[in-house]
Design a protein around this motif. Structure first.
Motif, short mmCIF file in Angstrom:
data_model
loop_
_atom_site.label_atom_id
_atom_site.label_comp_id
_atom_site.label_asym_id
_atom_site.label_seq_id
_atom_site.Cartn_x
_atom_site.Cartn_y
_atom_site.Cartn_z
N LEU A 26 0.81 -1.22 0.00
CA LEU A 26 0.00 0.00 0.00
C LEU A 26 0.85 1.27 0.00
O LEU A 26 0.32 2.36 -0.24
CB LEU A 26 -0.96 0.02 1.20
CG LEU A 26 -2.03 -1.08 1.21
CD1 LEU A 26 -2.98 -0.86 2.39
CD2 LEU A 26 -2.80 -1.16 -0.10
N TYR A 92 -2.08 0.07 -6.98
CA TYR A 92 -2.54 -1.03 -6.13
C TYR A 92 -2.89 -2.26 -6.97
O TYR A 92 -2.57 -3.39 -6.61
CB TYR A 92 -3.76 -0.61 -5.30
CG TYR A 92 -3.44 0.32 -4.15
CD1 TYR A 92 -2.15 0.75 -3.87
CD2 TYR A 92 -4.45 0.78 -3.33
CE1 TYR A 92 -1.89 1.59 -2.83
CE2 TYR A 92 -4.20 1.62 -2.27
CZ TYR A 92 -2.91 2.03 -2.02
OH TYR A 92 -2.65 2.86 -0.97
N VAL A 97 -3.30 -5.88 -5.17
CA VAL A 97 -4.36 -5.62 -4.20
C VAL A 97 -5.66 -6.21 -4.73
O VAL A 97 -5.96 -6.11 -5.92
CB VAL A 97 -4.50 -4.10 -3.93
CG1 VAL A 97 -5.74 -3.79 -3.10
CG2 VAL A 97 -3.25 -3.57 -3.23
#
Length: 136
Positions: A26, A92, A97
């Motif tokens: 992140l 991301y 992610v």
């Protein structure tokens, strides 16, 4: 009177695994990693430019272990505001992610729900974000 939330704890299974995700994936800043002895650490990560930090608290009993990833009962738990939604969404996504949906335009801005390493649900949100150009 002025108040603000400085930090809050999020229960994790392992300090280094959590740091690798929140810092490495992140892109949060590792604000502090202090050894408290006895295998305990004080680990804080902060979104870039942010003031509020997450205290990564390693579960120390069965009850805490069961709470990992379920601290909000399946609802969105954390709201990460950004100054560039599409930049962060693309980064991301490239870093693996997991997104629970496609980005969507709302009256207030552009938002997408993602899940962190543990299954906690987050909103990535830019208020008033312009729509993405179809050529992007």
């Amino acid at each position: 009177m002025k108040q603000h939330i400085a930090q809050f704890a999020i229960v994790v299974d392992d300090y280094d695994r959590a740091i690798a995700y929140y810092h490495g994936v992140l892109g949060f800043d590792l604000a502090e990693d202090s050894d408290l002895g006895g295998g305990k650490r004080w680990v804080r990560v902060t979104p870039p430019g942010g003031e509020t930090s997450l205290l990564l608290a390693r579960a120390s009993n069965a009850e805490q272990t069961q709470a990992i990833g379920h601290q909000a009962g399946g609802r969105v738990f954390l709201f990460l505001h950004t100054d560039d939604f599409w930049r962060d969404y693309d980064v991301y996504r490239a870093r693996g992610v997991t997104f629970a949906e496609a980005p969507r335009e709302e009256d207030y801005g552009t938002v997408v729900v993602f899940t962190d390493l543990y299954g906690n649900r987050w909103d990535l949100l830019q208020l008033g974000c312009p729509k993405r150009d179809a050529s992007s």
